[in-house]
Design a protein around this motif. Structure first.
Motif, PDB file in Angstrom:
ATOM      1  N   LEU A  84      -4.217  -8.119   3.431  1.00 14.05           N
ATOM      2  CA  LEU A  84      -3.396  -8.415   4.613  1.00 14.05           C
ATOM      3  C   LEU A  84      -3.550  -9.872   5.038  1.00 14.05           C
ATOM      4  CD1 LEU A  84      -1.687  -7.550   7.118  1.00 14.05           C
ATOM      5  CD2 LEU A  84      -3.853  -6.921   8.209  1.00 14.05           C
ATOM      6  N   ASN A  85      -4.764 -10.313   5.226  1.00 13.43           N
ATOM      7  CA  ASN A  85      -5.009 -11.627   5.812  1.00 13.43           C
ATOM      8  C   ASN A  85      -4.542 -12.785   4.939  1.00 13.43           C
ATOM      9  OD1 ASN A  85      -6.126 -10.496   8.099  1.00 13.43           O
ATOM     10  ND2 ASN A  85      -8.237 -10.625   7.356  1.00 13.43           N
ATOM     11  N   ARG A  86      -4.494 -12.598   3.638  1.00 11.37           N
ATOM     12  CA  ARG A  86      -4.090 -13.705   2.766  1.00 11.37           C
ATOM     13  C   ARG A  86      -2.581 -13.769   2.536  1.00 11.37           C
ATOM     14  NH1 ARG A  86      -3.193 -11.960  -2.612  1.00 11.37           N
ATOM     15  NH2 ARG A  86      -4.175  -9.967  -3.163  1.00 11.37           N
ATOM     16  N   ASN A  87      -1.834 -12.858   3.159  1.00 13.56           N
ATOM     17  CA  ASN A  87      -0.403 -12.797   2.879  1.00 13.56           C
ATOM     18  C   ASN A  87       0.478 -12.727   4.136  1.00 13.56           C
ATOM     19  OD1 ASN A  87      -0.276 -12.642  -0.133  1.00 13.56           O
ATOM     20  ND2 ASN A  87      -1.570 -10.846   0.219  1.00 13.56           N
ATOM     21  N   LEU A  88       0.049 -13.315   5.213  1.00 17.08           N
ATOM     22  CA  LEU A  88       0.819 -13.251   6.461  1.00 17.08           C
ATOM     23  C   LEU A  88       1.827 -14.403   6.533  1.00 17.08           C
ATOM     24  CD1 LEU A  88      -2.055 -12.256   8.933  1.00 17.08           C
ATOM     25  CD2 LEU A  88      -0.255 -10.786   7.993  1.00 17.08           C
ATOM     26  N   PHE A  89       2.934 -14.234   5.823  1.00 15.11           N
ATOM     27  CA  PHE A  89       3.965 -15.264   5.768  1.00 15.11           C
ATOM     28  C   PHE A  89       5.162 -14.904   6.642  1.00 15.11           C
ATOM     29  CE2 PHE A  89       1.882 -15.425   1.506  1.00 15.11           C
ATOM     30  CZ  PHE A  89       1.282 -16.669   1.662  1.00 15.11           C
ATOM     31  N   GLU A  90       5.880 -15.937   7.091  1.00 20.89           N
ATOM     32  CA  GLU A  90       7.075 -15.715   7.914  1.00 20.89           C
ATOM     33  C   GLU A  90       8.203 -15.068   7.118  1.00 20.89           C
ATOM     34  OE1 GLU A  90       8.281 -19.334   9.755  1.00 20.89           O
ATOM     35  OE2 GLU A  90       6.521 -19.453  11.064  1.00 20.89           O
ATOM     36  N   THR A  91       8.114 -15.126   5.806  1.00 21.90           N
ATOM     37  CA  THR A  91       9.140 -14.542   4.938  1.00 21.90           C
ATOM     38  C   THR A  91       8.920 -13.042   4.707  1.00 21.90           C
ATOM     39  OG1 THR A  91       7.801 -15.469   3.144  1.00 21.90           O
ATOM     40  CG2 THR A  91       9.852 -16.624   3.711  1.00 21.90           C
ATOM     41  N   ILE A  92       7.940 -12.476   5.373  1.00 24.47           N
ATOM     42  CA  ILE A  92       7.685 -11.040   5.318  1.00 24.47           C
ATOM     43  C   ILE A  92       8.272 -10.397   6.569  1.00 24.47           C
ATOM     44  CG2 ILE A  92       5.919  -9.235   5.206  1.00 24.47           C
ATOM     45  CD1 ILE A  92       5.930 -11.015   2.733  1.00 24.47           C
ATOM     46  N   ASP A  93       9.028  -9.316   6.404  1.00 22.77           N
ATOM     47  CA  ASP A  93       9.608  -8.606   7.548  1.00 22.77           C
ATOM     48  C   ASP A  93       8.759  -7.442   8.017  1.00 22.77           C
ATOM     49  OD1 ASP A  93      12.414  -9.878   7.736  1.00 22.77           O
ATOM     50  OD2 ASP A  93      12.275  -9.347   5.627  1.00 22.77           O
ATOM     51  N   ALA A  94       8.148  -6.747   7.072  1.00 21.93           N
ATOM     52  CA  ALA A  94       7.393  -5.544   7.391  1.00 21.93           C
ATOM     53  C   ALA A  94       6.140  -5.485   6.535  1.00 21.93           C
ATOM     54  CB  ALA A  94       8.245  -4.299   7.152  1.00 21.93           C
ATOM     55  N   ILE A  95       5.103  -4.897   7.103  1.00 15.65           N
ATOM     56  CA  ILE A  95       3.866  -4.703   6.352  1.00 15.65           C
ATOM     57  C   ILE A  95       3.573  -3.210   6.283  1.00 15.65           C
ATOM     58  CG2 ILE A  95       1.365  -5.058   6.338  1.00 15.65           C
ATOM     59  CD1 ILE A  95       1.896  -7.847   7.497  1.00 15.65           C
ATOM     60  N   GLY A  96       3.450  -2.727   5.049  1.00 16.80           N
ATOM     61  CA  GLY A  96       3.158  -1.329   4.833  1.00 16.80           C
ATOM     62  C   GLY A  96       1.723  -1.154   4.368  1.00 16.80           C
ATOM     63  N   VAL A  97       1.021  -0.231   4.992  1.00 15.08           N
ATOM     64  CA  VAL A  97      -0.334   0.099   4.566  1.00 15.08           C
ATOM     65  C   VAL A  97      -0.253   1.331   3.676  1.00 15.08           C
ATOM     66  CG1 VAL A  97      -2.653   0.763   5.276  1.00 15.08           C
ATOM     67  CG2 VAL A  97      -1.318  -0.838   6.685  1.00 15.08           C
ATOM     68  N   ASN A  98      -0.613   1.155   2.413  1.00 15.29           N
ATOM     69  CA  ASN A  98      -0.552   2.270   1.474  1.00 15.29           C
ATOM     70  C   ASN A  98      -1.841   3.083   1.569  1.00 15.29           C
ATOM     71  OD1 ASN A  98      -0.031   4.049  -0.580  1.00 15.29           O
ATOM     72  ND2 ASN A  98       0.591   2.496  -2.056  1.00 15.29           N
ATOM     73  N   ASN A  99      -1.691   4.337   1.963  1.00 12.80           N
ATOM     74  CA  ASN A  99      -2.850   5.214   2.071  1.00 12.80           C
ATOM     75  C   ASN A  99      -3.332   5.708   0.706  1.00 12.80           C
ATOM     76  OD1 ASN A  99      -2.822   5.270   5.020  1.00 12.80           O
ATOM     77  ND2 ASN A  99      -0.922   6.426   4.781  1.00 12.80           N
ATOM     78  N   ARG A 100      -2.522   5.425  -0.334  1.00 13.37           N
ATOM     79  CA  ARG A 100      -2.897   5.801  -1.703  1.00 13.37           C
ATOM     80  C   ARG A 100      -3.460   4.579  -2.424  1.00 13.37           C
ATOM     81  NH1 ARG A 100       1.318   8.322  -3.102  1.00 13.37           N
ATOM     82  NH2 ARG A 100       0.453  10.422  -3.141  1.00 13.37           N
ATOM     83  N   ASN A 101      -4.648   4.712  -2.945  1.00 10.82           N
ATOM     84  CA  ASN A 101      -5.269   3.655  -3.723  1.00 10.82           C
ATOM     85  C   ASN A 101      -4.568   3.578  -5.082  1.00 10.82           C
ATOM     86  OD1 ASN A 101      -7.011   2.199  -5.510  1.00 10.82           O
ATOM     87  ND2 ASN A 101      -8.721   2.564  -4.099  1.00 10.82           N
TER      88      ASN A 101
END
Length: 260
Positions: free
Chosen positions: A173-190
């Motif tokens: 998460l922390n290394r990819n916080l760009f303005e060109t991202i609209d949504a962040i999905g947390v995948n509960n599946r490894n």
């Protein structure tokens, strides 16, 4: 080598083969390439809809065949009519038995945002997504460098596409916080061993900046979980197998929503 490693290795081969057949310039001439994409954010935050992103998925590496009888058009139309906020369609052939034709078939019957669910490693796949009618592309942090996420998301935005970044932990998460991202999905599946735990979503929700649409992905099979995730701060929920394993996925979504 993990399943994810095998998939990514195969993707690089697929991209080389696809580029040899059809160039990006040729893709840009496809009829759907210049259509204006639906807004993921507007659809997710529309109070008339559920926040659910319903998925069409025939198979998976961990489960094998899930549903190979219901057509993509039938299923996604049912999802839309039930109140889904967006639709996800798997286009990977070798591991999920999907195709770009599935994406095109879904686009033909939908008036809500459509996600190309794919393991993207090259901007060529993003051009393909646009050419076949997608509104949203997925970038998976686990198989991309920070520079690749930056470059690919910038290219997607230049085409008018929405960008969903998938993460599994705080470092991704922390290394990819760009303005060109609209949504962040947390995948509960490894994606390395395919184990599932909702704790990933609860651990990360407050660490995702509020400027992003927050999506919890995978492992959601109970309407009570939706209520809990909403209270935690999630706007949206990507659900596939829960509905696809039934004989009528659209109807299954209708019944699921009644219980939320």
């Amino acid at each position: 080598m993990t399943i994810l490693d095998k998939i990514v290795e195969r993707k690089h081969v697929e991209v080389r083969e696809a580029k040899a057949k059809i160039s990006i310039e040729e893709l840009s001439q496809y009829p759907l390439f210049n259509r204006t994409c639906y807004s993921l954010k507007e659809s997710i935050l529309d109070s008339r809809r559920t926040g659910i992103i319903s998925e069409y998925k025939r198979a998976s590496p961990s489960k094998g065949i899930i549903n190979d009888t219901n057509s993509v058009s039938e299923v996604v139309k049912g999802y839309q009519d039930a109140g889904a906020s967006a639709i996800s369609v798997l286009t990977d052939a070798d591991f999920f038995q999907g195709s770009l034709d599935d994406l095109k078939a879904a686009r033909a019957v939908l008036t809500i945002p459509l996600l190309r669910k794919e393991f993207i490693v090259d901007k060529y796949q993003i051009a393909e997504a646009k050419a076949y009618g997608a509104d949203i592309i997925l970038l998976i942090a686990a198989c991309l460098s920070t520079e690749e996420v930056k470059e690919l998301s910038f290219y997607a935005k230049s085409l008018g596409l929405n960008v969903l970044l998938e993460v599994h932990n705080e470092e991704e998460l922390n290394r990819n916080l760009f303005e060109t991202i609209d949504a962040i999905g947390v995948n509960n599946r490894n994606l390395k061993d395919f184990t599932v735990s909702l704790s990933h979503s609860y651990d990360l929700v407050d660490k995702i900046p509020n400027s992003y649409i927050k999506i919890s992905e995978s492992g959601i099979s109970d309407p009570v979980t939706i209520r809990d995730l909403k209270k935690a701060g999630y706007h949206s929920f990507l659900i596939g197998e829960t509905f696809m394993k039934t004989t009528d996925p659209g109807k299954a979504l209708v019944e699921f929503i009644k219980e939320i």
